[in-house]
Scaffold this motif. Sequence first.
Motif, PDB file in Angstrom:
ATOM      1  N   ALA A   1      -0.134   0.851   1.106  1.00 47.64           N
ATOM      2  CA  ALA A   1       1.329   0.934   1.242  1.00 47.64           C
ATOM      3  C   ALA A   1       1.784   2.101   2.109  1.00 47.64           C
ATOM      4  O   ALA A   1       2.841   2.027   2.752  1.00 47.64           O
ATOM      5  N   PHE A   2       1.018   3.198   2.135  1.00 43.28           N
ATOM      6  CA  PHE A   2       1.414   4.400   2.870  1.00 43.28           C
ATOM      7  C   PHE A   2       0.459   4.648   4.032  1.00 43.28           C
ATOM      8  O   PHE A   2      -0.717   4.297   3.967  1.00 43.28           O
TER       9      PHE A   2
ATOM     10  N   LEU B   1       2.399  -5.473   1.979  1.00 48.24           N
ATOM     11  CA  LEU B   1       3.771  -5.935   2.186  1.00 48.24           C
ATOM     12  C   LEU B   1       4.713  -4.767   2.442  1.00 48.24           C
ATOM     13  O   LEU B   1       5.592  -4.826   3.309  1.00 48.24           O
ATOM     14  N   LEU B   2       4.533  -3.676   1.696  1.00 51.47           N
ATOM     15  CA  LEU B   2       5.461  -2.535   1.773  1.00 51.47           C
ATOM     16  C   LEU B   2       5.112  -1.553   2.888  1.00 51.47           C
ATOM     17  O   LEU B   2       5.881  -0.631   3.157  1.00 51.47           O
TER      18      LEU B   2
ATOM     19  N   SER C   1       4.594 -11.435  -1.899  1.00 50.21           N
ATOM     20  CA  SER C   1       4.054 -11.102  -0.576  1.00 50.21           C
ATOM     21  C   SER C   1       4.279 -12.247   0.395  1.00 50.21           C
ATOM     22  O   SER C   1       4.574 -12.026   1.579  1.00 50.21           O
ATOM     23  N   TYR C   2       4.138 -13.476  -0.095  1.00 47.24           N
ATOM     24  CA  TYR C   2       4.391 -14.637   0.759  1.00 47.24           C
ATOM     25  C   TYR C   2       5.873 -14.734   1.125  1.00 47.24           C
ATOM     26  O   TYR C   2       6.227 -14.956   2.296  1.00 47.24           O
TER      27      TYR C   2
ATOM     28  N   ARG D   1      -2.578  -8.098   6.071  1.00 45.05           N
ATOM     29  CA  ARG D   1      -1.820  -8.231   4.823  1.00 45.05           C
ATOM     30  C   ARG D   1      -2.673  -8.823   3.702  1.00 45.05           C
ATOM     31  O   ARG D   1      -2.161  -9.186   2.645  1.00 45.05           O
ATOM     32  N   SER D   2      -3.979  -8.967   3.951  1.00 43.18           N
ATOM     33  CA  SER D   2      -4.960  -9.434   2.961  1.00 43.18           C
ATOM     34  C   SER D   2      -4.830 -10.910   2.615  1.00 43.18           C
ATOM     35  O   SER D   2      -5.366 -11.364   1.599  1.00 43.18           O
ATOM     36  N   PHE D   3      -4.137 -11.706   3.440  1.00 45.10           N
ATOM     37  CA  PHE D   3      -4.086 -13.143   3.206  1.00 45.10           C
ATOM     38  C   PHE D   3      -5.386 -13.814   3.622  1.00 45.10           C
ATOM     39  O   PHE D   3      -5.729 -14.881   3.119  1.00 45.10           O
TER      40      PHE D   3
END
Length: 734
Positions: free
Chosen positions: A142-143, A179-180, A214-215, A276-278
């Motif tokens: 996230a960061f 996502l963030l 996330s989607y 995004r790990s999809f």
Amino acid sequence: MGGVGKTTLAQHVFNDPRVDEAKFVVKAWVCISDEFDVFKVSRSILEAVTKFTDDSRDTEMVHRRLKEKLSGKKFLLILDDVWNENQLKWEEVLKPLGFGVQGSRILVTTRSKEVASTMRSEVHSLKQLHEDHCWKLFAKHAFRDDDDTESNPECREIGMKMVKKCKGPPLALKTMGSLLYNKSSVSEWKIVSQSEIWEFSKERSNIIPALALSYIHLPSHLKACFVYCAMFPKDYEFEKENLIHLWMTENLLHSRQHSETLEEVCQQYFNDLLSRSFFQRSGDAEELFVMHDLLNDLAKYVAGDIYFRYELGQTNKIQKVTRHFSVKGRYNEYFDGFGSLCNTEKLRTFMPIDSSLHINMSTIHELLTKFKFLRILSLSHCSNLEELPDSVGNLEHLRSLDLSWTKIKKLSEKICSLSPLQILKLNHCMDLEELPSNLHLLTTLCRLEFTWTKVRKVPPGLEKLKNLKVMMNFFEVDHSMESGIQRLGKLNNLSHGLSIEGLQDIENPEDALEADLKNKTHLMSLTLGWKRTGNSIDSKKAEDVLENLQPSKNLKELSIINYGGNKFPKWLVDDSLPNLVSLVLRNCESCQHLPPLGLFPLLKALKIIDSPRLVGSLKGAFGDRSSLESLVIAKLDAECFPDENLLPLSLAKLTIYGFPNLEKLDYKGLFQLSSLQSLALYLCPKLQCLPEQGLPQSISNLNIYRCPLLIQRCQRGGEDWEKIAHVQYLDIDY
């Protein structure tokens, strides 16, 4: 629970150096997923063990072959994502596995305690990550760095609340963090944190709320690309390039700059979903990817009936809204048509998933006549397909046609009337001898692939298609204008690998310049070959031809075969190929000196075959640097291996092949190769002993093939093999 890291932990075990120290001769990984068919699972294990596709017709044949491969060997087998709770099926799969030696291990990942009970195995239950570890994993994605967590206290506080809502699964934490990552304002973080999706009923839909969120927050174009993957079954390995081609032909592009190609835009889409790990990489393969089961469930849930995955034997009907259809079956099964299963005539995609599936000709005729709105048609691996009916001309909307791995002998000229066609794939059509003469009429064609075919001529006019990227692995030069070397010069977008044969038929070396290989920047692998005839060799002409065939600086792999020149070209003795990783020199017997290998900073693999003078020049060829990892020396008449320090200390793998008169490996420098891990000795019938000083302690793999005298000595205990982790004796009868 799904997504807690069972597969990831198993991968760490599989790749851990301590596993190598345990001296497992065979290591294999098999994804099982929902279906546990004894024949299919056993065949998958056999293919994982042998690394080859198996053609066994029944379970008995598979088990016999598996028994042969595992007998007397210590193996490690990973069975990933097992759902079977049937004791009899499990015992049937175990039968050939019992012939491995003591110490062999089977590691299983599963979400079901019943599966563990059925297998009567030792159970290790993964617990939910500790709260501190959950936060660290989330914050990593996230960061941008550790400072961000301190400089954004409000985001940190919101993030900690969301970590608790994720309830532990690493997959949820990674996707939520990703996502963030690009949301910098506190308000954006609050919107995600306060979403009603957190109250999503996982019991009702089996979808983790964090993944659904996330989607939902994906850009619209990435949503469409992700949902397209609903056609893939669980654990399906897909190539990045193939998926990108599907997106391209489905026109899933959102927007692009004028300077970007369609493929470049789709590459960026893929990388966005990967970050995004999809998607995630499948093992060590660079271009193979998979979707986690939970994300596969999400894609299928979101897609609804528009995307339909059909497995032979199921009774679910294809709905009227269905547009994209994939079919999967067991080995050698036939898909014999839609029958009453289909309630739509507006399919846009038809794609077999299982490479062992057969499609009968009546079904192919049905596809070409009934589904006139098809945009993507794949008949790949349809081994009974020998010709494509002229009715293919009915598919006025077709954009992609894949006939790879079929028995197609000739393509209908009707293909040239499919004006929207963008992609045509004919790879491994071993009986295909020529391409349609009017392919140049397909002005939208941007990709043409025909590797491993009998096609030797490029159809005229293709140079007019400025955006066409061509993949062909063979071009044969002859005296006719149709196959003159100049024809290659007009194909600017040749990509991947190419073998150019028949260079002896170039009459004027200046013609070789017109091939313009220097500007073929997408060409990664190149083979340049002459045919040896009874005529005397014009060494000066051969040298000039090779000089004029200078490849692009992007080239990674180069092979020079049957070269009759006395010296190598200037571009091989200066720094013109900075990205060269592999070099093969075969039957270059007139050349006395290797190129200065120290000029290739990335060179890892070298093969010298039928070129005795070049072996003699190994010493000093590497200069001050020594990054070479693999060396193959083959087909020499020498009685002993040179006893001087010819080889670079960085060498990890040495293969000595086809020395009919080699009696002893009298090479003192071998013991000094502290990096050497693998030694292979092939087809050396007179070889009796290894160097007196012994082998380096670093060696973990020793392969001996058709060296009967040496094998007999080994079996009598004439050498100390206890320190070698993997000693393999193959085919001891010469």
